[in-house]
Scaffold this motif. Structure first.
Motif, PDB file in Angstrom:
ATOM      1  N   GLY A 105      -9.229   7.702  -5.848  1.00  0.00           N
ATOM      2  CA  GLY A 105      -9.496   7.172  -4.885  1.00  0.00           C
ATOM      3  C   GLY A 105      -8.700   6.402  -3.448  1.00  0.00           C
ATOM      4  O   GLY A 105      -9.471   6.813  -2.341  1.00  0.00           O
ATOM      5  N   PHE A 106      -8.035   5.339  -4.369  1.00  0.00           N
ATOM      6  CA  PHE A 106      -6.899   5.249  -2.915  1.00  0.00           C
ATOM      7  C   PHE A 106      -6.063   5.933  -2.335  1.00  0.00           C
ATOM      8  O   PHE A 106      -6.160   6.235  -0.559  1.00  0.00           O
ATOM      9  CB  PHE A 106      -6.017   4.691  -3.771  1.00  0.00           C
ATOM     10  CG  PHE A 106      -4.853   3.718  -2.531  1.00  0.00           C
ATOM     11  CD1 PHE A 106      -5.005   2.403  -1.729  1.00  0.00           C
ATOM     12  CD2 PHE A 106      -3.498   3.956  -1.817  1.00  0.00           C
ATOM     13  CE1 PHE A 106      -3.972   2.007  -0.927  1.00  0.00           C
ATOM     14  CE2 PHE A 106      -2.706   3.274  -1.281  1.00  0.00           C
ATOM     15  CZ  PHE A 106      -3.053   2.134  -0.768  1.00  0.00           C
ATOM     16  N   GLU A 107      -5.597   7.633  -2.273  1.00  0.00           N
ATOM     17  CA  GLU A 107      -4.846   8.037  -2.411  1.00  0.00           C
ATOM     18  C   GLU A 107      -6.541   9.242  -1.301  1.00  0.00           C
ATOM     19  O   GLU A 107      -5.428   9.258   0.028  1.00  0.00           O
ATOM     20  CB  GLU A 107      -4.009   9.368  -2.834  1.00  0.00           C
ATOM     21  CG  GLU A 107      -3.199   8.274  -3.254  1.00  0.00           C
ATOM     22  CD  GLU A 107      -3.383   7.454  -4.739  1.00  0.00           C
ATOM     23  OE1 GLU A 107      -2.251   6.518  -5.109  1.00  0.00           O
ATOM     24  OE2 GLU A 107      -4.711   7.170  -4.977  1.00  0.00           O
ATOM     25  N   PHE A 108      -7.045   9.413  -1.352  1.00  0.00           N
ATOM     26  CA  PHE A 108      -8.373   9.583  -0.519  1.00  0.00           C
ATOM     27  C   PHE A 108      -8.721   9.179   0.973  1.00  0.00           C
ATOM     28  O   PHE A 108      -8.906   9.697   1.547  1.00  0.00           O
ATOM     29  CB  PHE A 108      -9.041  10.234  -1.837  1.00  0.00           C
ATOM     30  CG  PHE A 108      -8.862  11.544  -2.786  1.00  0.00           C
ATOM     31  CD1 PHE A 108      -8.038  12.119  -2.068  1.00  0.00           C
ATOM     32  CD2 PHE A 108      -9.474  11.615  -3.515  1.00  0.00           C
ATOM     33  CE1 PHE A 108      -8.258  13.698  -3.074  1.00  0.00           C
ATOM     34  CE2 PHE A 108      -9.451  12.628  -4.712  1.00  0.00           C
ATOM     35  CZ  PHE A 108      -8.420  13.409  -4.591  1.00  0.00           C
ATOM     36  N   GLU A 109      -8.626   7.529   0.162  1.00  0.00           N
ATOM     37  CA  GLU A 109      -9.299   7.215   1.538  1.00  0.00           C
ATOM     38  C   GLU A 109      -8.162   7.072   2.492  1.00  0.00           C
ATOM     39  O   GLU A 109      -8.348   6.659   3.634  1.00  0.00           O
ATOM     40  CB  GLU A 109      -9.216   5.644   0.759  1.00  0.00           C
ATOM     41  CG  GLU A 109      -8.895   4.774   1.988  1.00  0.00           C
ATOM     42  CD  GLU A 109      -9.990   3.511   0.858  1.00  0.00           C
ATOM     43  OE1 GLU A 109     -10.107   2.331   2.101  1.00  0.00           O
ATOM     44  OE2 GLU A 109      -9.642   2.693   0.045  1.00  0.00           O
ATOM     45  N   ALA A 110      -6.648   6.785   1.862  1.00  0.00           N
ATOM     46  CA  ALA A 110      -5.384   6.801   3.182  1.00  0.00           C
ATOM     47  C   ALA A 110      -5.489   7.565   4.187  1.00  0.00           C
ATOM     48  O   ALA A 110      -5.223   8.429   5.089  1.00  0.00           O
ATOM     49  CB  ALA A 110      -4.321   6.164   2.350  1.00  0.00           C
ATOM     50  N   SER A 111      -5.717   9.852   2.861  1.00  0.00           N
ATOM     51  CA  SER A 111      -5.355  10.544   3.584  1.00  0.00           C
ATOM     52  C   SER A 111      -6.850  10.882   4.684  1.00  0.00           C
ATOM     53  O   SER A 111      -6.518  10.971   5.984  1.00  0.00           O
ATOM     54  CB  SER A 111      -6.095  12.070   2.608  1.00  0.00           C
ATOM     55  OG  SER A 111      -6.129  12.449   3.135  1.00  0.00           O
ATOM     56  N   ALA A 112      -8.082  10.328   4.209  1.00  0.00           N
ATOM     57  CA  ALA A 112      -9.130  10.280   5.842  1.00  0.00           C
ATOM     58  C   ALA A 112      -8.612   9.476   6.257  1.00  0.00           C
ATOM     59  O   ALA A 112      -9.114  10.413   7.964  1.00  0.00           O
ATOM     60  CB  ALA A 112      -9.980   9.301   4.944  1.00  0.00           C
ATOM     61  N   ALA A 113      -8.075   8.337   6.678  1.00  0.00           N
ATOM     62  CA  ALA A 113      -7.544   7.556   7.568  1.00  0.00           C
ATOM     63  C   ALA A 113      -6.365   8.635   8.265  1.00  0.00           C
ATOM     64  O   ALA A 113      -6.672   7.877   9.710  1.00  0.00           O
ATOM     65  CB  ALA A 113      -7.224   6.375   7.340  1.00  0.00           C
ATOM     66  N   ASP A 142     -12.458  10.688  -8.211  1.00  0.00           N
ATOM     67  CA  ASP A 142     -12.640   9.226  -7.206  1.00  0.00           C
ATOM     68  C   ASP A 142     -11.616   8.511  -7.826  1.00  0.00           C
ATOM     69  O   ASP A 142     -10.655   7.702  -7.483  1.00  0.00           O
ATOM     70  CB  ASP A 142     -13.564   9.573  -6.891  1.00  0.00           C
ATOM     71  CG  ASP A 142     -13.840   8.143  -6.230  1.00  0.00           C
ATOM     72  OD1 ASP A 142     -13.793   8.224  -4.916  1.00  0.00           O
ATOM     73  OD2 ASP A 142     -14.652   6.846  -6.222  1.00  0.00           O
ATOM     74  N   GLU A 159       0.863  -1.210  -0.054  1.00  0.00           N
ATOM     75  CA  GLU A 159       0.183   0.086   0.094  1.00  0.00           C
ATOM     76  C   GLU A 159       0.990   0.934   0.399  1.00  0.00           C
ATOM     77  O   GLU A 159       0.681   2.431  -0.789  1.00  0.00           O
ATOM     78  CB  GLU A 159      -1.063   0.234   1.434  1.00  0.00           C
ATOM     79  CG  GLU A 159      -2.009  -1.092   1.097  1.00  0.00           C
ATOM     80  CD  GLU A 159      -2.564  -0.709   2.699  1.00  0.00           C
ATOM     81  OE1 GLU A 159      -4.075  -1.766   2.316  1.00  0.00           O
ATOM     82  OE2 GLU A 159      -2.213  -0.895   2.977  1.00  0.00           O
TER      83      GLU A 159
END
Length: 545
Positions: A219-227, A215, A190
């Motif tokens: 999409g993956f980068e935004f998801e990691a950023s949100a986490a 997205d 990841e």
């Protein structure tokens, strides 16, 4: 023995004499004094707890059996005499019908008479046992030898020693949880998958209102950023690059450079044509031979500074500032009251920012690995900016205080600017040693010009041995050479006492408007950082008057 196939097999091996020994790990809860033999007291355990029992051919250690990883426990052992045991135990006895099991009458204690005091031998045995258990705990949990010896010498109980260890572990775990709160647990795959260029393009699409495209691209980068944002309990200006990604494959934690600008574009590289990224357009491009710029070498990581990553909120590091006073007094005089004084070393995030302009064609057309180029350039420049501020400080009122700004640091005056003698070099060590700070990750930091002087100047008049015999070592200590060190100055100290604190991950924001006429994208990065010194006297600065 049980009735399973395995149990039957073991029983047969015991009958054949192949398995002839039993190892038992156990804890004694109560025992009675059964008599004496050869001037030694003999005890019989009346209540004990097995922790492990094994049938073995050869015991691991005939004297203690197996189960030696057990810490022995700290259950109170009740010791009674035979006369204090007045009636048989009414508890159920072992099943004598099972093969291989011996039965024996056991006695249970009644109300005890007045207990006899322990003999000198018993006291000494108890002390030896206490020392063994404390040493075992110390080895298991990594307690230093000095603290362990002190606990044994001062008669600290095993329970008290274990409780102190647990308290410290809980404190460390709480600190680790706080520090690791910005790490979201990304796997190796990841961290490799996270793309700076995808993040930039996704942010650019989002800024233009195309959420669907954003997205799809990132999409993956935004998801990691949100986490990462959720872990740090904060909101990002744009997209947070998790600490997992920044730490991956890099020896230096990435922070942000103050007001640094790096421009990458595809505009022509000729005079008067502005930015120089046009040299990256694929004509006959030798991408593997890309020529990077010459950069300073970071000095602090090479000297072993302590880095606290992923901090959340303001941080205060506890510190002892004073100790108990000892004085000589006469008869009937009272000593002056004193005690340990403590304080705190605060660390507060200071926001640094950098931006890089990336052309539209560079992201779309370049055959060079733009992802690696962008990441490398941002990381290198940011790390050097933090390194520079950490060592020399910065006049900007918004900047954190560096090592040079710390009050109370030792100083040694050089007779000639930038050209210390061997005596002056040793005096830098002496100043630190006098303050009892000459231990840990000791080393010198100096500029290249000083290396030339030290390599060509002899230690003593008439001799032929230079002050610095080999690069990278000075007076027996590590020597880090870098243009990050202010010309004419030299540093020496225990660099583990210098702390660099980094908050959050790298916060990236894309600005598609400032350069909209050319279609370029401006990438803005933010990072919070601060520095702290555990002991000012751990460091000595050498410079001309």
């Amino acid at each position: 023995f049980g009735k399973s196939e395995r149990a039957s097999e073991m029983l047969a091996r015991v009958r054949d004499g192949e398995i002839a020994a039993v190892s038992v790990g156990y804890r004694i809860h109560e025992m009675i004094l059964a008599g004496e033999r050869d001037d030694r007291r003999i005890y019989r355990a009346t209540r004990w707890e097995p922790t492990e029992i094994s049938l073995v051919a050869v015991p691991a250690d005939p004297s203690v059996g197996v189960g030696r990883d057990d810490d022995g426990g700290t259950d109170c052992i009740t010791i009674r005499t035979e006369s204090e045991v007045t009636k048989p135990n009414t508890a159920a006895k072992p099943d004598s019908s099972a093969e291989g099991v011996e039965t024996a009458d056991r006695a249970a204690p009644a109300v005890p008479a007045q207990a006899k005091g322990p003999t000198a031998v018993e006291v000494r045995h108890a002390e030896i046992q206490r020392g063994r258990e404390i040493n075992a705990l110390a080895r298991k949990f990594g307690v230093d030898e000095e603290a362990t010896a002190k606990a044994i010498a001062e008669g600290e109980t095993v329970d008290s020693f274990r409780a102190a260890i647990m308290d410290k572990m809980e404190s460390r775990e709480a600190e680790a949880d706080r520090v690791q709160s910005a790490v979201i647990g990304m796997s190796e795959a990841e961290t490799r998958r996270f793309s700076f260029t995808n993040a930039i393009r996704g942010l650019d699409a989002m800024a233009r209102g195309d959420i669907k495209a954003a997205d799809k691209i990132a999409g993956f980068e935004f998801e990691a950023s949100a986490a990462a944002a959720a872990a740090m309990k904060r909101e990002a200006r744009g997209l947070i690059v998790p600490v997992d990604v920044l730490a991956h494959g890099s020896a230096v934690d990435v922070a942000a450079a103050r007001n640094a600008q790096r421009t990458l574009g595809l505009v022509g590289a000729g005079p008067g044509q502005g930015v120089t990224g046009g040299a990256l357009v694929d004509d006959v491009l030798l991408a593997g031979s890309f020529i990077d710029i010459l950069r300073n070498k970071a000095v602090l990581p090479r000297l072993g500074v302590r880095v606290l990553g992923g901090l959340v909120g303001d941080v205060s590091i506890p510190k002892q500032t004073g100790s108990t006073n000892v004085e000589w007094i006469g008869e009937d005089q009272e000593s002056t009251e004193s005690g340990i004084q403590t304080g705190q070393v605060p660390m507060t995030p200071h926001t640094a920012s950098a931006h890089s302009d990336i052309s539209r064609k560079l992201l779309m057309q370049s055959s060079l690995d733009v992802e690696a180029l962008v990441r490398m350039d941002i990381a290198a420049q940011i790390a050097l900016a933090i390194d520079l501020a950490g060592l020399n400080g910065d006049a900007d009122p918004h900047a954190p205080n560096g090592l040079a700004d710390q009050p109370g640091i030792n100083t040694v005056t050089f007779a000639t600017a930038g050209q210390p003698t061997f005596k002056e070099v040793v005096e830098m060590w002496e100043a630190t040693a006098v303050a009892n700070a000459d231990e840990g990750t000791m080393g010198y930091a100096l500029a290249p010009a000083q290396v030339t002087h030290l390599r060509t100047t002899t230690k003593f008049a008439g001799g032929d041995v230079p002050i610095m015999v080999t690069r990278g070592e000075l007076d027996g200590y590590r020597a880090a050479v870098s243009n990050q060190v202010t010309a004419g100055q030299m540093w020496f100290g225990n660099w583990a006492d210098f702390i660099m604190g980094l908050w959050s991950g790298l916060d990236l924001t894309v600005d598609p408007y400032s350069l909209s006429k050319s279609g370029a994208t401006r990438l803005v990065a933010f990072q919070d950082v601060d520095f702290a010194v555990r002991h000012a006297k751990s460091f000595t600065r050498g410079a001309a008057a």
